[in-house]
Design an enzyme around this catalytic site. Structure first.
Site, short mmCIF file in Angstrom:
data_model
loop_
_atom_site.label_atom_id
_atom_site.label_comp_id
_atom_site.label_asym_id
_atom_site.label_seq_id
_atom_site.Cartn_x
_atom_site.Cartn_y
_atom_site.Cartn_z
N CYS A 97 1.00 3.83 -0.50
CA CYS A 97 1.82 2.95 0.35
C CYS A 97 2.86 3.71 1.16
CB CYS A 97 2.50 1.90 -0.50
SG CYS A 97 1.33 0.95 -1.46
N HIS A 239 8.08 -0.87 3.45
CA HIS A 239 6.75 -1.19 2.94
C HIS A 239 6.81 -2.58 2.29
CE1 HIS A 239 3.09 -1.31 0.81
NE2 HIS A 239 3.63 -1.09 -0.37
N ASN A 269 0.49 -7.06 0.20
CA ASN A 269 0.72 -5.61 0.26
C ASN A 269 -0.53 -4.94 0.84
OD1 ASN A 269 0.94 -2.87 -0.30
ND2 ASN A 269 1.73 -3.15 -2.37
#
Ligand code: ACO
Length: 312
Positions: A97, A239, A269
């Protein structure tokens, strides 16, 4: 895919997912769609937006932890071929990520050293293919997506540039967020294609605690190093893992949470794709204007974390 649709597959609910994460929906790629397919679409849109031809690209960086193939070839090479970027080197970047944040700093280093003039950076993920759809602790959190940016040498009227980047790794947390089987440590036996280790596994509480501290440290470091205060920052683009992580970090450091952009409700996500998807959305909906100062901040498997200080 809505939370209600997910609740038909695993024992969960819209109420639990939304209250614990801020997620309402995630987008799921069709069967047969791989990371390179999403990457090519995002790359074409970015090249068109930047007015750059594929032949001008010197380097393609593809941030992904869901490559088309395990290990080799690099998914970036598949994208290079599909774009006909005949002058480009191509490589994958594995920082989960934090991949887009690592990629921006890498692009900056290539350009500032004179090794490249034009870099195509893509974050592309198809987590739907590596999550265990029977594990409610993790499957509710992720979605598929891609975003891309063209980073080039030169001046713009708004003074757009990457001012600084801070990258970190904490490998002692390597197993907190991992896909343990299928590499050279635990090779996949030919007759065992679906051991539990094939899927993403996650220690959610550990990742949560790490992430809150990582956001605070990254932003404070970028501010201090560049003689800025939080008031000088127009947007933090974090993020998108969990709104509670973002809110907790903002509260801990005394930063205004309204300046943290979130769109996790719609996409969940998307790992390395979440920051470029957010930046693109902000650019399209007018939230961000040329010349504004932005901090991106990423955190994820590795464990890795870091951020970029940008004039948009
Ligand atoms: N639906 C319903 N109940 C659930 C679900 C679900 N989807 N998932 C967990 N639960 C239950 C648990 O079983 C537990 O029940 P129990 O108390 O009876 O055992 C209860 O809910 C509470 O579980 P916790 O883990 O304490 O819940 P928490 O409030 O910590 O939230 C979460 C869990 C959302 C995973 C949180 O820890 C988190 O966001 N962690 C970070 C995860 C993350 O962002 N990972 C990606 C990082 S980025 C990357 O690199 C991929």
């Amino acid at each position: 895919m809505s939370n209600d649709e997910l609740a038909q597959i695993v024992d969960t609910s819209d109420e639990w997912i939304y209250s614990h994460t801020g997620i309402r929906y995630r987008h799921i790629a069709d069967q047969g769609v791989a990371a390179s397919d999403l990457a090519v679409e995002a790359a074409r849109a970015a090249l068109q937006g930047a007015g750059v031809e594929a032949g001008q690209i010197d380097l393609i960086l593809l941030a992904t932890s869901t490559p088309d193939y395990p290990g080799l070839p690099a998914t970036a090479c598949i994208v290079q071929d599909r774009l006909e970027a005949v002058n480009a080197a191509a490589m994958d970047l594995v920082a989960a990520c934090t991949g887009f944040v690592y990629g921006l700093q890498t692009a900056r280093a290539f350009i500032e050293s004179g090794s490249a003039d034009t870099v195509l950076l893509i974050g592309s993920e198809v987590y739907s293919q590596i999550i265990n759809w029977k594990d409610r602790n993790s499957c509710v959190l992720f979605g598929d997506g891609a975003g891309a940016a063209v980073i080039a040498a030169g001046q713009t009227a708004a003074g757009s540039r990457i001012i600084d980047g801070a990258l970190y790794s904490r490998g002692q947390g390597a197993e907190a967020l991992a896909r343990l089987t299928g590499g050279s440590r635990n090779p996949l036996a030919a007759d065992q294609p679906t051991t539990p280790g094939c899927y993403l596994s996650m220690d959610g509480r550990r990742v949560y605690n790490f992430a809150v501290a990582a956001i605070v440290e990254t932003i404070q470091t970028l501010l201090q190093r560049n003689g800025l205060s939080f008031d000088d920052i127009d947007w933090v683009v974090p993020h998108q893992a969990n709104v509670r992580i973002i809110d907790a970090a903002a509260r801990r450091a005394g930063f205004d949470p309204a300046r943290f952009y979130t769109n996790i409700a719609e996409y969940a996500n998307t790992s390395a794709a979440s920051i470029p998807i957010a930046l693109d959305e902000m650019s399209r909906n007018g939230a961000i204007a040329r010349g504004q100062t932005v901090i991106t901040v990423g955190f994820g498997s590795g464990l890795t974390y870091g951020g970029n200080l940008i004039v948009w």
